[in-house]
Design a protein around this motif. Structure first.
Motif, PDB file in Angstrom:
ATOM      1  N   GLU A 347       5.737  52.178 -27.889  1.00 47.39           N
ATOM      2  CA  GLU A 347       4.907  51.955 -29.070  1.00 47.39           C
ATOM      3  C   GLU A 347       4.999  50.505 -29.527  1.00 47.39           C
ATOM      4  O   GLU A 347       6.057  49.880 -29.434  1.00 47.39           O
ATOM      5  CB  GLU A 347       5.350  52.871 -30.213  1.00 47.39           C
ATOM      6  CG  GLU A 347       5.219  54.350 -29.896  1.00 47.39           C
ATOM      7  CD  GLU A 347       5.798  55.226 -31.008  1.00 47.39           C
ATOM      8  OE1 GLU A 347       6.710  54.745 -31.726  1.00 47.39           O
ATOM      9  OE2 GLU A 347       5.360  56.371 -31.149  1.00 47.39           O
ATOM     10  N   ARG A 348       3.915  49.965 -30.035  1.00 48.43           N
ATOM     11  CA  ARG A 348       3.935  48.643 -30.656  1.00 48.43           C
ATOM     12  C   ARG A 348       4.783  48.710 -31.928  1.00 48.43           C
ATOM     13  O   ARG A 348       4.837  49.748 -32.584  1.00 48.43           O
ATOM     14  CB  ARG A 348       2.515  48.193 -31.015  1.00 48.43           C
ATOM     15  CG  ARG A 348       1.599  47.971 -29.821  1.00 48.43           C
ATOM     16  CD  ARG A 348       0.166  47.749 -30.289  1.00 48.43           C
ATOM     17  NE  ARG A 348       0.004  46.506 -31.032  1.00 48.43           N
ATOM     18  CZ  ARG A 348      -1.001  46.267 -31.882  1.00 48.43           C
ATOM     19  NH1 ARG A 348      -1.900  47.216 -32.135  1.00 48.43           N
ATOM     20  NH2 ARG A 348      -1.093  45.101 -32.493  1.00 48.43           N
ATOM     21  N   ILE A 408      -1.370  52.890 -16.057  1.00 50.62           N
ATOM     22  CA  ILE A 408      -0.491  52.750 -17.211  1.00 50.62           C
ATOM     23  C   ILE A 408       0.604  53.813 -17.169  1.00 50.62           C
ATOM     24  O   ILE A 408       1.779  53.542 -17.471  1.00 50.62           O
ATOM     25  CB  ILE A 408      -1.292  52.858 -18.527  1.00 50.62           C
ATOM     26  CG1 ILE A 408      -2.202  51.631 -18.700  1.00 50.62           C
ATOM     27  CG2 ILE A 408      -0.374  53.015 -19.717  1.00 50.62           C
ATOM     28  CD1 ILE A 408      -1.466  50.329 -18.891  1.00 50.62           C
ATOM     29  N   GLU A 409       0.238  55.023 -16.771  1.00 48.80           N
ATOM     30  CA  GLU A 409       1.219  56.114 -16.727  1.00 48.80           C
ATOM     31  C   GLU A 409       2.322  55.822 -15.709  1.00 48.80           C
ATOM     32  O   GLU A 409       3.510  56.051 -15.976  1.00 48.80           O
ATOM     33  CB  GLU A 409       0.528  57.431 -16.390  1.00 48.80           C
ATOM     34  CG  GLU A 409      -0.363  57.988 -17.501  1.00 48.80           C
ATOM     35  CD  GLU A 409      -1.729  57.303 -17.562  1.00 48.80           C
ATOM     36  OE1 GLU A 409      -2.497  57.615 -18.495  1.00 48.80           O
ATOM     37  OE2 GLU A 409      -2.017  56.448 -16.685  1.00 48.80           O
ATOM     38  N   ASP A 418       7.843  57.148 -21.997  1.00 45.08           N
ATOM     39  CA  ASP A 418       7.012  58.341 -21.937  1.00 45.08           C
ATOM     40  C   ASP A 418       5.592  57.924 -21.581  1.00 45.08           C
ATOM     41  O   ASP A 418       4.979  57.121 -22.305  1.00 45.08           O
ATOM     42  CB  ASP A 418       7.010  59.062 -23.289  1.00 45.08           C
ATOM     43  CG  ASP A 418       6.114  60.276 -23.272  1.00 45.08           C
ATOM     44  OD1 ASP A 418       6.463  61.258 -22.592  1.00 45.08           O
ATOM     45  OD2 ASP A 418       5.043  60.222 -23.928  1.00 45.08           O
ATOM     46  N   PRO A 419       5.020  58.412 -20.481  1.00 40.31           N
ATOM     47  CA  PRO A 419       3.695  57.950 -20.041  1.00 40.31           C
ATOM     48  C   PRO A 419       2.584  58.263 -21.043  1.00 40.31           C
ATOM     49  O   PRO A 419       1.660  57.457 -21.207  1.00 40.31           O
ATOM     50  CB  PRO A 419       3.479  58.674 -18.711  1.00 40.31           C
ATOM     51  CG  PRO A 419       4.446  59.814 -18.717  1.00 40.31           C
ATOM     52  CD  PRO A 419       5.607  59.366 -19.521  1.00 40.31           C
ATOM     53  N   ASP A 420       2.667  59.406 -21.715  1.00 38.43           N
ATOM     54  CA  ASP A 420       1.627  59.746 -22.687  1.00 38.43           C
ATOM     55  C   ASP A 420       1.653  58.791 -23.882  1.00 38.43           C
ATOM     56  O   ASP A 420       0.596  58.397 -24.403  1.00 38.43           O
ATOM     57  CB  ASP A 420       1.796  61.187 -23.168  1.00 38.43           C
ATOM     58  CG  ASP A 420       1.545  62.200 -22.065  1.00 38.43           C
ATOM     59  OD1 ASP A 420       0.813  61.865 -21.110  1.00 38.43           O
ATOM     60  OD2 ASP A 420       2.083  63.317 -22.156  1.00 38.43           O
ATOM     61  N   THR A 421       2.860  58.416 -24.309  1.00 39.09           N
ATOM     62  CA  THR A 421       2.979  57.519 -25.465  1.00 39.09           C
ATOM     63  C   THR A 421       2.408  56.144 -25.146  1.00 39.09           C
ATOM     64  O   THR A 421       1.642  55.571 -25.927  1.00 39.09           O
ATOM     65  CB  THR A 421       4.450  57.388 -25.898  1.00 39.09           C
ATOM     66  OG1 THR A 421       4.953  58.672 -26.245  1.00 39.09           O
ATOM     67  CG2 THR A 421       4.576  56.448 -27.086  1.00 39.09           C
ATOM     68  N   LEU A 422       2.779  55.581 -23.996  1.00 43.88           N
ATOM     69  CA  LEU A 422       2.263  54.259 -23.647  1.00 43.88           C
ATOM     70  C   LEU A 422       0.759  54.307 -23.429  1.00 43.88           C
ATOM     71  O   LEU A 422       0.025  53.392 -23.854  1.00 43.88           O
ATOM     72  CB  LEU A 422       2.968  53.718 -22.401  1.00 43.88           C
ATOM     73  CG  LEU A 422       2.541  52.302 -21.990  1.00 43.88           C
ATOM     74  CD1 LEU A 422       2.830  51.302 -23.106  1.00 43.88           C
ATOM     75  CD2 LEU A 422       3.235  51.871 -20.699  1.00 43.88           C
ATOM     76  N   ALA A 423       0.267  55.366 -22.798  1.00 45.04           N
ATOM     77  CA  ALA A 423      -1.178  55.495 -22.585  1.00 45.04           C
ATOM     78  C   ALA A 423      -1.923  55.542 -23.915  1.00 45.04           C
ATOM     79  O   ALA A 423      -2.991  54.920 -24.077  1.00 45.04           O
ATOM     80  CB  ALA A 423      -1.474  56.750 -21.759  1.00 45.04           C
ATOM     81  N   GLN A 424      -1.360  56.258 -24.910  1.00 46.95           N
ATOM     82  CA  GLN A 424      -1.999  56.327 -26.222  1.00 46.95           C
ATOM     83  C   GLN A 424      -1.956  54.961 -26.918  1.00 46.95           C
ATOM     84  O   GLN A 424      -2.915  54.571 -27.597  1.00 46.95           O
ATOM     85  CB  GLN A 424      -1.308  57.373 -27.084  1.00 46.95           C
ATOM     86  CG  GLN A 424      -1.982  57.639 -28.423  1.00 46.95           C
ATOM     87  CD  GLN A 424      -3.386  58.193 -28.257  1.00 46.95           C
ATOM     88  OE1 GLN A 424      -3.594  59.163 -27.505  1.00 46.95           O
ATOM     89  NE2 GLN A 424      -4.370  57.591 -28.925  1.00 46.95           N
TER      90      GLN A 424
END
Length: 648
Positions: A347-348, A408-409, A418-424
C-alpha cells in the motif's frame, strides 16, 4: 605534537578499602559517613572523591567527540587557558563526525535576534524548549557570521549563501518560509563551495593551531563518566586506548560532543520506531554520550527527533547494516510518471511528489517524519524504467537489483506482498492519474501517469538518516541537567549529543548549534570551579602518566623532499590536504604517488587507489571523477595540476 611513547597504566582500585564503580555509585553511603569537610581517620584529614581515584592522567577539560562541536569546544576552552584532552573513538581519517559529511553551511539570522527567536520558537511548535536555550541560540544566530570571521580569521567577503552556491537548494533558505521571522533566515558557507568538508577543516585547523594547549587522541572511546557519588560532580572520564583503560581526571569539566545514535540499531528501533535506516554521515555515532549521561543521572530530551534527506521522506539505496547510505537523487524528479512508493503490505503510505523538508512530510498540516514500514519499494512500469535509466541520475549497478515480473501480481509475490493488495493499489493509482485527482495523498496531476505495459519493477529502498537530535537535556549555559532540572556539576554538552531541534529542523541549524553551544560549553567548562567537598577516609597517590603535551595524535606537518624530476602538489579534500608527488619522464607523467591524505577510507580512500592510474593512462587530469567521491577526486586533480605547473 611529536608523539612520545608512555607505558599505559592499568586500571586500579579507585578507593582504598572500598569497592566503587567508575561512576561512583557503589560505596556512596560509606563515603557519606563523613560529612563534607569533616576530618576522618586517625590523622584527622579528609579527602575529596577525586583524590581517591588512581588517575592515569589529568587535564583541565576533557572533550568527548572530535566533530564540529568538539573542535569549537576544545578551541574555546584552550583560549581560556585550559589544558584540553580531545577524544574521538574514530581512527584518523574518520574523525569529524557528521560535520565531515554535511553541506558545510550554517544557519543564521542576518543580525536579527528577534527574527531568530520567533523562527526557532515556531519550528519547535508544540514541543517547545526552555527560554534560556532559545535565548542562547537566538543571540548566537544573530552574530554568527561575525563570530566565524573573527574566531577563525576569515574574510566575510568569501562567504556565500546557499542560493549563490546551489540554486537547487534555495528551497532550504529558509526551509519554512511560512514561519514568523523567516525573511531573515539564511544559510551560508564559509567559501565558494559546499558539501566539501571545508567548514570542518577550518574548525579542525583551529584545534591544530592550539596544539600546545590541546592533545588529541583518536581511537580512544570514552567508556564512562566518573562521578562523585555525593556531590554528583563529574570529575573525570574512563577512556579505552590502545587496549588499556585510562582514567583521566577533568579538573574543571567534561563536555559531551560525541553526536547522536543513528548507528545504534537498538536505539533506532526503541526511540525512532525504525526497523533499520541508512546513515548518510559518520558510522561512529552510536549513542555513547546518551548512555554515559544517563548513567550519571542526566535527563533526556528529543529522543524521537531526527533528520533525513531527499525524496520520499528521506530514502536511500538499500545498504547492509554498518554501511553508509546514498540518498536517492533529487533533481531528476524521479517520482514523475508511473511510479508509487509502497510498504511491506503493498500500500502507498505518503505523497510521492512532495519535496520533504529534511525528511519531514506535511501530515495533517504539520511537518513530521513519516512512519516508514519495515520494507519500502518503488514500484513502476517499463515506461518509467526507461525514463529513470535515461535520466542518468540513478545508480545503474544498484538499479539493476530491482525485481521484475510480467504482471503486478507476480511482482508482488516475488517480494512477499499480497498480490491482491498491490494490484488494488495500482488500480487506484491509475484511476487517480486518469482523473487528475489523487484522493489518498493529493499528488499533483502532472506528476502521475497510469501504469502501462510490463514488465513491472519493484526496487527496494530504505529510510536514510542524517542525524538524531536526542540526548542529554541541556540549559542555555550548555550544562547537562539531571531529572530534577538541576545542572550536573562539571558536565556539559554541545552539538547533536542532545541537540535543541525538538520538532522541525532548518538546514544549517546543527552546524550553527555546534558553533554557538560549543563556544559556551568550552568557556564554561574551562572556568575555575570551587573545591570538591572533602569526606573520603583516605587518598590514593599515583603518578600522572598523561598530561598536556605527553601524547597527542595530531602530528607536526610533514616536510617532503623531492629528487630531480619530482614535483609536489596539494589539494583540499574532505578530510584535509591531499599531497601528491608527480614523477616526470621528459614531458610525460611516469608516476603519481599519494603522500598524504585523510579521506574517509571507504569513499575517498578507495577513489585515491584508482585515480593515479587513470590520470597516468590519460596523461591528463581531464578524467571522470569517481562517483560518490567528487570532492576527493577534484582535490586530487588540483594537487596533480599544481605539481605539473612546476614543470613548465
Amino acid at each position: 605534537m611529536k608523539k612520545v611513547s608512555a607505558k599505559p597504566l592499568g586500571r586500579r582500585t579507585f578507593l582504598k578499602g572500598l569497592a566503587v564503580s567508575a561512576i561512583g555509585v557503589a560505596g556512596a553511603g560509606t563515603l557519606a559517613a563523613c560529612a563534607p569537610g569533616e576530618a576522618s581517620g586517625s590523622s584527622g584529614e579528609a579527602f575529596d572523591f577525586a583524590q581517591t581515584i588512581a588517575w592515569d592522567g589529568q587535564y583541565d577539560v576533557v572533550v568527548v567527540g572530535f566533530g564540529s562541536a568538539g573542535a569549537v569546544t576544545a578551541k574555546a576552552a584552550a583560549e581560556e587557558g585550559a589544558s584540553v584532552l580531545l577524544l574521538d573513538k574514530a581512527p584518523l581519517g574518520h574523525e569529524g563526525g557528521n560535520s565531515r559529511y554535511c553541506g558545510q553551511t550554517f544557519m543564521h539570522s542576518n543580525g536579527d535576534e528577534e527574527a531568530a527567536r520567533s523562527y526557532f520558537v515556531d519550528m519547535c511548535g508544540v514541543l517547545p524548549v526552555a527560554d534560556d536555550v532559545v535565548d542562547t541560540f537566538a543571540k548566537g544566530l544573530a552574530t554568527l557570521e561575525d563570530a566565524y570571521a573573527e574566531d577563525y580569521g576569515l574574510d566575510k567577503s568569501d562567504f556565500r549563501t546557499v542560493t549563490e552556491l546551489n540554486p537547487a537548494f534555495a528551497f532550504m533558505c529558509p526551509e519554512y518560509p511560512e514561519l514568523s521571522g523567516a525573511d531573515k533566515i539564511s544559510m551560508t558557507a564559509l567559501h565558494d563551495g559546499n558539501s566539501d568538508g571545508y567548514m570542518w577543516q577550518v574548525q579542525r585547523a583551529g584545534v591544530a593551531s592550539l596544539k600546545s594547549q590541546i592533545d588529541v587522541w583518536f581511537e580512544s572511546p570514552a567508556q564512562r563518566l566518573v562521578q562523585d557519588p555525593v556531590s554528583k560532580t563529574v570529575v573525570g572520564v574512563e577512556v579505552q586506548r590502545g587496549g588499556e583503560t585510562r582514567m583521566i581526571r577533568a579538573v574543571n569539566g567534561v563536555v559531551l560532543t560525541c553526536g547522536g545514535f543513528e548507528n545504534n540499531p537498538e536505539m533506532i528501533k526503541d526511540y525512532l520506531g525504525l526497523s533499520s535506516c541508512a546513515p548518510l554521515g559518520t558510522l561512529y555515532n552510536t549513542g555513547d554520550g546518551v548512555l554515559m549521561a544517563q548513567e550519571v543521572g542526566a535527563d533526556l530530551w528529543h529522543m524521537n527527533s531526527y533528520e533525513s534527506m531527499m525524496l520520499f521522506g528521506g530514502m536511500s539505496y538499500l545498504v547492509d547494516e554498518g554501511e553508509r547510505g546514498t540518498n536517492l537523487p533529487l533533481p531528476a524528479k524521479i517520482y514523475h510518471g508511473s511510479l508509487v512508493l509502497v510498504g511491506t503490505a503493498g500500500e502507498r503510505y505518503l505523497r510521492e511528489d512532495e519535496l520533504p523538508r529534511h525528511g519531514k512530510m506535511k501530515i495533517n498540516g504539520v511537518w513530521k517524519a513519516p512512519k516508514h514500514p519495515s520494507h519500502c519499494y518503488l514500484v513502476f512500469d517499463q515506461a518509467q524504467a526507461d525514463a529513470l535509466n535515461a535520466s542518468g541520475r540513478m545508480n545503474a549497478e544498484r538499479f539493476s537489483e530491482a525485481r521484475s515480473a510480467a504482471t503486478i501480481e507476480e511482482l508482488a509475490l516475488s517480494v512477499g506482498m499480497d498480490p491482491d493488495t498491490l494490484a488494488q493499489t495500482i488500480k487506484d493509482f491509475n484511476r487517480a492519474a486518469e482523473e487528475g485527482y489523487d484522493p489518498a495523498f493529493k499528488r499533483a496531476p502532472e506528476s502521475m501517469r497510469a501504469f502501462g505495459e510490463g514488465p513491472y519493477y519493484a526496487f527496494e529502498v530504505m529510510p536514510d538518516i542524517l542525524n538524531t537530535q536526542g540526548g542529554p537535556r541541556r540549559n542555555g549555559r550548555a550544562e547537562v541537567l539531571d531529572r530534577g532540572g538541576d545542572p550536573i556539576p562539571h558536565l556539559y554538552a554541545a552539538g547533536e549529543c542532545g541537540g535543541i531541534a525538538s520538532n522541525m529542523y532548518q538546514g544549517g541549524g546543527n552546524m550553527a548549534e555546534c558553533m554557538i553551544f560549543g563556544k559556551i560549553a568550552g568557556k564554561n567548562a574551562a572556568s575555575a570551579k570551587d573545591p570538591l567537598p572533602a569526606y573520603a577516609v583516605s587518598a590514593v597517590e599515583a603518578p600522572l602518566a598523561y598530561t598536556l603535551g605527553v601524547e597527542s595524535d595530531l602530528t607536526e606537518e610533514t616536510t617532503y623532499e623531492t629528487a630531480e624530476n619530482e614535483y609536489l602538489g596539494k589539494g583540499q579534500g574532505i578530510g584535509g590536504e591531499i599531497v601528491v608527488k608527480v614523477t616526470m619522464d621528459g614531458s610525460s607523467m611516469a608516476a603519481i604517488d599519494v603522500l598524504e591524505q585523510s579521506e574517509t577510507p571507504d569513499i575517498g580512500g578507495k577513489a585515491l587507489e584508482t585515480l593515479p592510474q587513470a590520470v597516468l593512462d590519460a596523461q591528463s587530469v581531464d578524467v571522470d571523477a569517481v562517483s560518490g567521491a567528487t570532492t576527493t577526486s577534484n582535490a586530487f586533480f588540483t594537487a596533480v595540476s599544481e605539481a605539473l605547473s612546476q614543470t613548465q
